[in-house]
Design a protein around this motif. Structure first.
Motif, PDB file in Angstrom:
ATOM      1  N   GLU A  25      53.615  32.863  39.773  1.00 42.45           N
ATOM      2  CA  GLU A  25      52.906  31.667  39.312  1.00 42.45           C
ATOM      3  C   GLU A  25      52.566  30.716  40.453  1.00 42.45           C
ATOM      4  O   GLU A  25      52.727  29.512  40.363  1.00 42.45           O
ATOM      5  CB  GLU A  25      53.702  30.954  38.217  1.00 42.45           C
ATOM      6  N   GLY A  26      52.072  31.306  41.544  1.00 43.79           N
ATOM      7  CA  GLY A  26      51.571  30.511  42.657  1.00 43.79           C
ATOM      8  C   GLY A  26      52.601  30.108  43.685  1.00 43.79           C
ATOM      9  O   GLY A  26      52.277  29.358  44.604  1.00 43.79           O
ATOM     10  N   THR A  27      53.826  30.608  43.598  1.00 42.86           N
ATOM     11  CA  THR A  27      54.870  30.200  44.545  1.00 42.86           C
ATOM     12  C   THR A  27      54.972  31.110  45.768  1.00 42.86           C
ATOM     13  O   THR A  27      55.533  30.700  46.782  1.00 42.86           O
ATOM     14  CB  THR A  27      56.245  30.126  43.858  1.00 42.86           C
ATOM     15  N   VAL A  28      54.457  32.341  45.688  1.00 39.99           N
ATOM     16  CA  VAL A  28      54.456  33.258  46.829  1.00 39.99           C
ATOM     17  C   VAL A  28      53.071  33.881  46.954  1.00 39.99           C
ATOM     18  O   VAL A  28      52.314  33.941  45.991  1.00 39.99           O
ATOM     19  CB  VAL A  28      55.520  34.374  46.683  1.00 39.99           C
ATOM     20  N   ASP A  29      52.764  34.345  48.143  1.00 44.13           N
ATOM     21  CA  ASP A  29      51.485  35.024  48.356  1.00 44.13           C
ATOM     22  C   ASP A  29      51.620  36.489  47.978  1.00 44.13           C
ATOM     23  O   ASP A  29      52.583  37.153  48.378  1.00 44.13           O
ATOM     24  CB  ASP A  29      51.059  34.924  49.829  1.00 44.13           C
ATOM     25  N   PRO A  30      50.662  37.029  47.217  1.00 37.83           N
ATOM     26  CA  PRO A  30      50.713  38.460  46.899  1.00 37.83           C
ATOM     27  C   PRO A  30      50.483  39.290  48.157  1.00 37.83           C
ATOM     28  O   PRO A  30      49.714  38.909  49.032  1.00 37.83           O
ATOM     29  CB  PRO A  30      49.589  38.667  45.901  1.00 37.83           C
ATOM     30  N   ILE A  31      51.166  40.423  48.220  1.00 35.10           N
ATOM     31  CA  ILE A  31      50.971  41.314  49.360  1.00 35.10           C
ATOM     32  C   ILE A  31      49.792  42.240  49.048  1.00 35.10           C
ATOM     33  O   ILE A  31      49.418  42.415  47.882  1.00 35.10           O
ATOM     34  CB  ILE A  31      52.251  42.112  49.678  1.00 35.10           C
ATOM     35  N   PRO A  32      49.180  42.824  50.080  1.00 35.36           N
ATOM     36  CA  PRO A  32      48.013  43.695  49.839  1.00 35.36           C
ATOM     37  C   PRO A  32      48.292  44.838  48.860  1.00 35.36           C
ATOM     38  O   PRO A  32      47.414  45.187  48.065  1.00 35.36           O
ATOM     39  CB  PRO A  32      47.679  44.228  51.240  1.00 35.36           C
ATOM     40  N   LEU A  33      49.480  45.414  48.880  1.00 34.98           N
ATOM     41  CA  LEU A  33      49.809  46.499  47.969  1.00 34.98           C
ATOM     42  C   LEU A  33      49.745  46.048  46.509  1.00 34.98           C
ATOM     43  O   LEU A  33      49.298  46.789  45.636  1.00 34.98           O
ATOM     44  CB  LEU A  33      51.202  47.057  48.288  1.00 34.98           C
ATOM     45  N   GLU A  34      50.153  44.821  46.240  1.00 36.14           N
ATOM     46  CA  GLU A  34      50.097  44.300  44.872  1.00 36.14           C
ATOM     47  C   GLU A  34      48.654  44.100  44.422  1.00 36.14           C
ATOM     48  O   GLU A  34      48.304  44.403  43.280  1.00 36.14           O
ATOM     49  CB  GLU A  34      50.874  42.983  44.778  1.00 36.14           C
ATOM     50  N   ILE A  35      47.820  43.614  45.313  1.00 35.15           N
ATOM     51  CA  ILE A  35      46.408  43.424  44.985  1.00 35.15           C
ATOM     52  C   ILE A  35      45.738  44.778  44.742  1.00 35.15           C
ATOM     53  O   ILE A  35      44.963  44.934  43.794  1.00 35.15           O
ATOM     54  CB  ILE A  35      45.693  42.630  46.096  1.00 35.15           C
ATOM     55  N   GLU A  36      46.081  45.772  45.561  1.00 36.32           N
ATOM     56  CA  GLU A  36      45.549  47.118  45.346  1.00 36.32           C
ATOM     57  C   GLU A  36      46.023  47.686  44.013  1.00 36.32           C
ATOM     58  O   GLU A  36      45.273  48.389  43.329  1.00 36.32           O
ATOM     59  CB  GLU A  36      45.986  48.039  46.490  1.00 36.32           C
ATOM     60  N   SER A  37      47.257  47.373  43.636  1.00 35.20           N
ATOM     61  CA  SER A  37      47.790  47.847  42.354  1.00 35.20           C
ATOM     62  C   SER A  37      47.055  47.208  41.182  1.00 35.20           C
ATOM     63  O   SER A  37      46.781  47.867  40.174  1.00 35.20           O
ATOM     64  CB  SER A  37      49.285  47.539  42.255  1.00 35.20           C
ATOM     65  N   ILE A  38      46.736  45.941  41.308  1.00 34.70           N
ATOM     66  CA  ILE A  38      45.979  45.253  40.256  1.00 34.70           C
ATOM     67  C   ILE A  38      44.587  45.881  40.127  1.00 34.70           C
ATOM     68  O   ILE A  38      44.110  46.135  39.021  1.00 34.70           O
ATOM     69  CB  ILE A  38      45.890  43.740  40.541  1.00 34.70           C
ATOM     70  N   ASP A  39      43.956  46.146  41.268  1.00 36.79           N
ATOM     71  CA  ASP A  39      42.632  46.785  41.238  1.00 36.79           C
ATOM     72  C   ASP A  39      42.700  48.174  40.607  1.00 36.79           C
ATOM     73  O   ASP A  39      41.839  48.545  39.802  1.00 36.79           O
ATOM     74  CB  ASP A  39      42.054  46.881  42.652  1.00 36.79           C
ATOM     75  N   ALA A  40      43.735  48.939  40.951  1.00 34.15           N
ATOM     76  CA  ALA A  40      43.886  50.287  40.383  1.00 34.15           C
ATOM     77  C   ALA A  40      44.139  50.217  38.878  1.00 34.15           C
ATOM     78  O   ALA A  40      43.611  51.032  38.115  1.00 34.15           O
ATOM     79  CB  ALA A  40      45.020  51.021  41.081  1.00 34.15           C
ATOM     80  N   ALA A  41      44.951  49.258  38.440  1.00 35.24           N
ATOM     81  CA  ALA A  41      45.213  49.102  37.001  1.00 35.24           C
ATOM     82  C   ALA A  41      43.932  48.762  36.255  1.00 35.24           C
ATOM     83  O   ALA A  41      43.699  49.260  35.150  1.00 35.24           O
ATOM     84  CB  ALA A  41      46.261  48.017  36.771  1.00 35.24           C
ATOM     85  N   GLN A  42      43.089  47.951  36.875  1.00 33.42           N
ATOM     86  CA  GLN A  42      41.810  47.619  36.225  1.00 33.42           C
ATOM     87  C   GLN A  42      40.921  48.848  36.093  1.00 33.42           C
ATOM     88  O   GLN A  42      40.328  49.087  35.035  1.00 33.42           O
ATOM     89  CB  GLN A  42      41.073  46.554  37.036  1.00 33.42           C
ATOM     90  N   ARG A  43      40.856  49.636  37.160  1.00 35.72           N
ATOM     91  CA  ARG A  43      39.985  50.823  37.130  1.00 35.72           C
ATOM     92  C   ARG A  43      40.502  51.888  36.168  1.00 35.72           C
ATOM     93  O   ARG A  43      39.747  52.440  35.383  1.00 35.72           O
ATOM     94  CB  ARG A  43      39.844  51.408  38.531  1.00 35.72           C
ATOM     95  N   HIS A  44      41.792  52.166  36.228  1.00 37.44           N
ATOM     96  CA  HIS A  44      42.328  53.317  35.504  1.00 37.44           C
ATOM     97  C   HIS A  44      42.863  52.987  34.114  1.00 37.44           C
ATOM     98  O   HIS A  44      42.734  53.799  33.201  1.00 37.44           O
ATOM     99  CB  HIS A  44      43.413  53.992  36.333  1.00 37.44           C
ATOM    100  N   LEU A  45      43.485  51.840  33.946  1.00 40.23           N
ATOM    101  CA  LEU A  45      44.065  51.503  32.652  1.00 40.23           C
ATOM    102  C   LEU A  45      43.117  50.694  31.776  1.00 40.23           C
ATOM    103  O   LEU A  45      42.987  50.949  30.590  1.00 40.23           O
ATOM    104  CB  LEU A  45      45.386  50.750  32.840  1.00 40.23           C
TER     105      LEU A  45
END
Length: 159
Positions: A25-45
């Motif tokens: 909830e805005g307290t830490v910066d997301p790491i690139p792997l997490e952003i890639e995971s979000i993108d993959a979840a959008q594409r595949h799920l």
């Protein structure tokens, strides 16, 4: 469970909820792997390509209003519950964000209990809880793990 393809508004809300979880909830910066995971979840799920962008920050205020079906709510909570595990460090802030979303959506899953225990480092408890659920569901005729059912499980596992 078949995945539901969300509407554009619902997809935006889900993606913003995902970014809220990975950023605690805005307290830490997301790491690139997490952003890639979000993108993959959008594409595949979610079957959403190209992936939508999001910004780290709080959980969307319209989460419960936008996700109007139980199936879509449950699907969203299950996707959110996977995100704290991506970087292999289960941060309590990320788990709290998932719990907040689940409470707002009125969804209670056993996976959330496992996530809570993992955040506390209680992995033996997770293993015994999963074994108990297996014995109760698949080996017990009563639906409750009895001593006799545990004995059958131990006999089956020993070889």
């Amino acid at each position: 469970m078949k995945f539901v393809r969300p509407s554009p508004r619902q997809a935006e809300t889900i993606v913003q909820a995902m970014y809220a979880v990975v950023s605690a909830e805005g307290t830490v910066d997301p790491i690139p792997l997490e952003i890639e995971s979000i993108d993959a979840a959008q594409r595949h799920l979610l079957q959403w390509d190209p992936p939508l962008g999001g910004t780290p920050g709080p959980m969307p205020a319209t989460l419960a209003a936008d996700l109007d079906t139980d199936q879509l709510r449950r699907q969203t909570v299950r996707m959110l519950a996977l995100l704290p595990l991506v970087d292999r460090r289960i941060m309590p802030g990320k788990v709290a964000a998932v719990r907040k979303a689940a409470a707002a959506l009125g969804i209670d899953e056993y996976g959330l209990t496992i996530l809570d225990l993992a955040a506390k480092g209680r992995f033996k408890r997770i293993a015994f809880g999963l074994m108990n659920r297996f014995v109760a569901r698949f080996l017990s005729p009563t639906g409750k793990a009895r001593l006799r059912d545990w004995g059958g499980f131990a006999w089956w596992m020993m070889p």
